[in-house]
Motif scaffolding. Structure first.
Motif, PDB file in Angstrom:
ATOM      1  N   LYS A 169       0.843  -1.201   0.000  1.00 54.67           N
ATOM      2  CA  LYS A 169       0.000   0.000   0.000  1.00 54.67           C
ATOM      3  C   LYS A 169       0.876   1.249   0.000  1.00 54.67           C
ATOM      4  CE  LYS A 169      -3.526   2.778   1.110  1.00 54.67           C
ATOM      5  NZ  LYS A 169      -2.839   4.013   0.830  1.00 54.67           N
ATOM      6  N   PRO A 198      -5.018  -2.518  -2.513  1.00 55.48           N
ATOM      7  CA  PRO A 198      -4.633  -1.116  -2.709  1.00 55.48           C
ATOM      8  C   PRO A 198      -4.896  -0.643  -4.143  1.00 55.48           C
ATOM      9  CG  PRO A 198      -2.924  -2.265  -1.495  1.00 55.48           C
ATOM     10  CD  PRO A 198      -3.886  -3.297  -1.962  1.00 55.48           C
ATOM     11  N   LEU A 257      -8.643   0.163  -4.377  1.00 49.04           N
ATOM     12  CA  LEU A 257      -8.969   1.432  -3.705  1.00 49.04           C
ATOM     13  C   LEU A 257      -8.442   2.621  -4.494  1.00 49.04           C
ATOM     14  CD1 LEU A 257      -8.260   0.365   0.007  1.00 49.04           C
ATOM     15  CD2 LEU A 257     -10.484   0.676  -1.087  1.00 49.04           C
ATOM     16  N   ALA A 258      -7.277   2.467  -5.101  1.00 49.79           N
ATOM     17  CA  ALA A 258      -6.722   3.570  -5.899  1.00 49.79           C
ATOM     18  C   ALA A 258      -7.573   3.806  -7.151  1.00 49.79           C
ATOM     19  CB  ALA A 258      -5.275   3.255  -6.291  1.00 49.79           C
ATOM     20  N   LEU A 273     -10.747   3.115  -7.469  1.00 57.30           N
ATOM     21  CA  LEU A 273     -12.011   3.716  -7.010  1.00 57.30           C
ATOM     22  C   LEU A 273     -11.830   5.204  -6.689  1.00 57.30           C
ATOM     23  CD1 LEU A 273     -13.406   0.878  -4.700  1.00 57.30           C
ATOM     24  CD2 LEU A 273     -14.331   1.615  -6.890  1.00 57.30           C
ATOM     25  N   ALA A 274     -10.575   5.575  -6.380  1.00 51.65           N
ATOM     26  CA  ALA A 274     -10.273   6.984  -6.119  1.00 51.65           C
ATOM     27  C   ALA A 274      -9.843   7.695  -7.397  1.00 51.65           C
ATOM     28  CB  ALA A 274      -9.186   7.109  -5.051  1.00 51.65           C
ATOM     29  N   ASN A 275     -10.206   7.088  -8.535  1.00 50.24           N
ATOM     30  CA  ASN A 275      -9.934   7.679  -9.865  1.00 50.24           C
ATOM     31  C   ASN A 275      -8.458   7.888 -10.158  1.00 50.24           C
ATOM     32  OD1 ASN A 275     -12.640   7.738 -10.261  1.00 50.24           O
ATOM     33  ND2 ASN A 275     -12.877   9.937 -10.011  1.00 50.24           N
ATOM     34  N   GLN A 276      -7.613   7.070  -9.593  1.00 55.61           N
ATOM     35  CA  GLN A 276      -6.188   7.174  -9.896  1.00 55.61           C
ATOM     36  C   GLN A 276      -5.919   6.494 -11.237  1.00 55.61           C
ATOM     37  OE1 GLN A 276      -3.639   8.796  -7.902  1.00 55.61           O
ATOM     38  NE2 GLN A 276      -5.612   9.592  -7.301  1.00 55.61           N
ATOM     39  N   GLY A 282      -6.012  -0.762   4.652  1.00 53.23           N
ATOM     40  CA  GLY A 282      -5.976  -0.431   3.231  1.00 53.23           C
ATOM     41  C   GLY A 282      -5.389  -1.496   2.336  1.00 53.23           C
ATOM     42  N   LEU A 297     -15.819   2.507   2.156  1.00 53.61           N
ATOM     43  CA  LEU A 297     -14.395   2.809   2.115  1.00 53.61           C
ATOM     44  C   LEU A 297     -14.076   3.631   0.876  1.00 53.61           C
ATOM     45  CD1 LEU A 297     -12.978  -0.675   3.164  1.00 53.61           C
ATOM     46  CD2 LEU A 297     -13.280   1.336   4.585  1.00 53.61           C
ATOM     47  N   THR A 303     -16.078   6.552  -2.036  1.00 53.32           N
ATOM     48  CA  THR A 303     -17.269   7.336  -2.388  1.00 53.32           C
ATOM     49  C   THR A 303     -17.847   6.878  -3.718  1.00 53.32           C
ATOM     50  OG1 THR A 303     -15.811   8.977  -3.399  1.00 53.32           O
ATOM     51  CG2 THR A 303     -16.536   9.403  -1.149  1.00 53.32           C
TER      52      THR A 303
END
Lengths: 250, 341
Positions: free
Chosen positions: B83, B103, B106-107, B109-112, B153, B313, B315
């Motif tokens: 992570k 990780p 999650l990245a 999903l965070a538009n990375q 995470g 976890l 949005t």
């Protein structure tokens, strides 16, 4: 005067929020990594644990600060008043105060475990040194005439310590504690990484790991707001305990 | 005056000597165990890496000079979790990173704008639950009311939630403490926690330190394994496709070496991961090492996205198309038979 200060403060806050909102809207930023003030506000409603986190962090901070400040006052009077203590203990504290508290996080974890002792211990350590150095300077800087008068009048040692030394350095104690608590705030996030499962610092660290930046910013703002409240409390304490001193304007 | 002058000169000389010694050590080549090669005419690649045995192929490629043969000077930037390595990539502190799948989920999903270019390790048994018997833990349900640690995470966090769900353990009755793997082992030894859930080699180290007779171990390979992946930023990939192909080529050569030279490979991986050969061998025996891209990755990414959205976890409102974040172009050129995605 107070109304003017509040007016300026609120105006500045309002301006910052407007600029923030406009920046996020105008520039092509990732809304997840750079949320707008409105998104941060709506994330507050998504955080039912926020109240318990604040309470837990404040309890840790208050207990850690009380321990740190109490020890600092005791040692500050000792090293400021007694020359031998200054040369021995004082030098040791001077050496230790340059060790960054963050460097001690793994040690505190190893020695004190993941319970509350390690977190409170780290906060106490952090608040100790700024307070100690201020008290030490205050006691050492007491005007010689008071010491000579006390000596010539053969006053009792305890009365002398209480009425002259302690009261004479009250301003330094309060101001030192103010700085000490400020430092403890800055270490709160690191302290709550020592195996916490609640608290403002813990939550900030956790939310970063799952990229919930909206809620994370909300918590950071809360941390700043609480820090400001504490700072104002200390200013009030300073005015109360040392009414004869002029508080410098911020 | 003369004495003062001499003293000043002495101090100045002392400072110059100290600076000189410091410069010597700073510019001295290579960290411990790293072979010195000529790095002129090579392209530097900053690699954010968790030096676990999962990164075996990378360690072998580094040690045997396969990266340099491809014209790449790969510089390790070690992190204690995948992570954190991924965070370094996202923050622009690295060109390539190693990371498990959670990780990555999650990245995304965070538009990375990240891209997975290969999976280098896969395991169904890599994550284990290690619990103290003296905490009264003999079956999974005994974890209720106890203090459990996992990493935040990452894959272990996902595994933990799935484990608790599968065995009907009320999550609200479990105190979750987030620590790094090394901290977990120490905390379990000191009885600060009752159990931890994390990937190897921390479970093996805990077993060695505490003793298997004092521990209860839960392994459930049906819940979730873990993939270990090579990740880049999309814009880096666009500008450096050649570099990525060469990086993967070096890993494929390392894979061939590992198949033919298991003993030497074990020694290299143990050295780089900082564990003894016995522990490293125990870890590697549970893992499938190889440069691939298959549907195991996409399946996990989708499951994890659903979990992250359900547990707030993220949005994000819907599961993204992970195929947009997996780039098989490079591996197709280097090892097409193992691209089955």
């Amino acid at each position: 005067m107070q109304k003017t200060t509040i007016f300026y403060g609120l105006s500045t806050l309002f301006m910052v929020l407007i600029i923030w909102q406009i920046s996020v809207s105008l520039f092509d930023v990732n809304p997840i990594l750079f949320p707008s003030p409105l998104e941060v506000l709506s994330a507050f409603y998504d955080s039912p644990e926020i109240y318990s986190d604040i309470i837990i962090s404040m309890i840790r901070l208050v207990i850690g600060s009380i321990i740190g400040i109490s020890l600092a006052v005791f040692f500050g009077v000792l090293t400021g008043h007694i020359s031998v203590m200054d040369k021995t203990l004082g030098n040791m504290w001077n050496f230790l105060r340059f060790i960054p508290p963050l460097a001690l996080v793994p040690l505190f974890l190893l020695w004190l475990g993941i319970g509350e002792f390690s977190k409170i211990g780290l906060l106490a350590w952090t608040s100790f040194f700024p307070t100690w150095i201020s008290v030490h300077a205050g006691v050492k800087g007491l005007e010689n005439k008071y010491l000579l008068v006390a000596k010539s009048l053969s006053v009792k040692k305890t009365w002398f310590l209480k009425e002259i030394v302690f009261k004479g350095s009250t301003n330094y104690i309060v101001n030192g504690a103010r700085v000490g608590v400020g430092f403890a705030f800055s270490v709160l996030v690191a302290a709550e990484m020592l195996g916490a499962f609640a608290g403002v610092g813990y939550r900030i660290s956790f939310l970063q790991s799952v990229y919930r930046i909206d809620r994370m910013i909300g918590y950071i703002i809360i941390l700043g707001a609480i820090g400001l409240i504490f700072d104002r409390l200390f200013m009030g304490l300073s005015k109360h305990f040392t009414p004869w001193k002029n508080e410098p304007k911020n | 005056m003369k004495n003062n002058h001499k003293r000043l000169v002495g101090i100045a000389l002392g400072i110059i000597i100290l600076i000189g010694i410091s410069i010597f050590f700073i510019t001295k080549d290579t960290p411990t165990g790293h072979v010195i090669y000529d790095t002129t005419n090579t392209k530097t690649v900053q690699l954010a890496i968790n030096t676990l045995p999962n990164s075996a192929l990378i360690h072998i490629a580094q040690e045997n000079g396969y990266f340099l043969e491809q014209g790449l000077d790969v510089q390790y930037k070690p992190f204690v979790t995948g992570k954190l390595a991924l965070d370094a990539l996202l923050g622009g502190g690295a060109d390539i990173a190693t990371s498990a799948d959670v990780p990555i989920t999650l990245a995304v999903l965070a538009n990375q704008e990240i891209s997975v270019v290969a999976t280098v390790e896969y395991s169904r048994d890599n994550i284990r639950v290690i619990a103290r018997k003296d905490s009264g833990i003999n079956k999974p349900l005994d974890l209720e009311g106890k203090k459990i640690s996992t990493t935040k995470g990452g894959g272990p966090m996902f595994y933990t939630d799935k484990f608790l769900e599968k065995y009907n353990i009320d999550k609200s009755k479990v105190s979750m403490v987030y620590l790094t793997p090394n901290e977990m082992v120490t905390a379990l030894i000191k009885k600060d926690i009752d159990a931890f859930i994390v990937f190897e080699p921390a479970p093996s180290i805990a077993i060695k330190e505490i003793g298997i007779d004092k521990l209860t171990i839960f392994e459930d390979s049906d819940i979730y394994g873990e993939t270990w992946n090579i990740v880049v930023m999309k814009d880096y990939a666009d500008k450096n496709s050649d570099t990525i192909k060469k990086f993967l080529k070096a890993l494929v050569i390392a894979e061939e070496f590992m198949e033919k030279n298991p003993k030497e490979s074990l020694a290299i991986v143990a050295k780089y991961s900082g564990n003894d050969e016995l522990t490293t061998n125990q870890v590697l025996s549970k893992q499938k090492i190889g440069v691939v891209l298959n549907d195991v990755l996409t399946t996990y990414l989708k499951e994890e996205a659903l979990w992250a959205i359900k547990n707030k976890l993220s949005t994000a409102q819907y599961i993204p198309d992970f195929n947009e974040h997996i780039n098989k172009e490079y591996l197709l050129e280097v090892k097409p038979k193992d691209v089955t995605i």
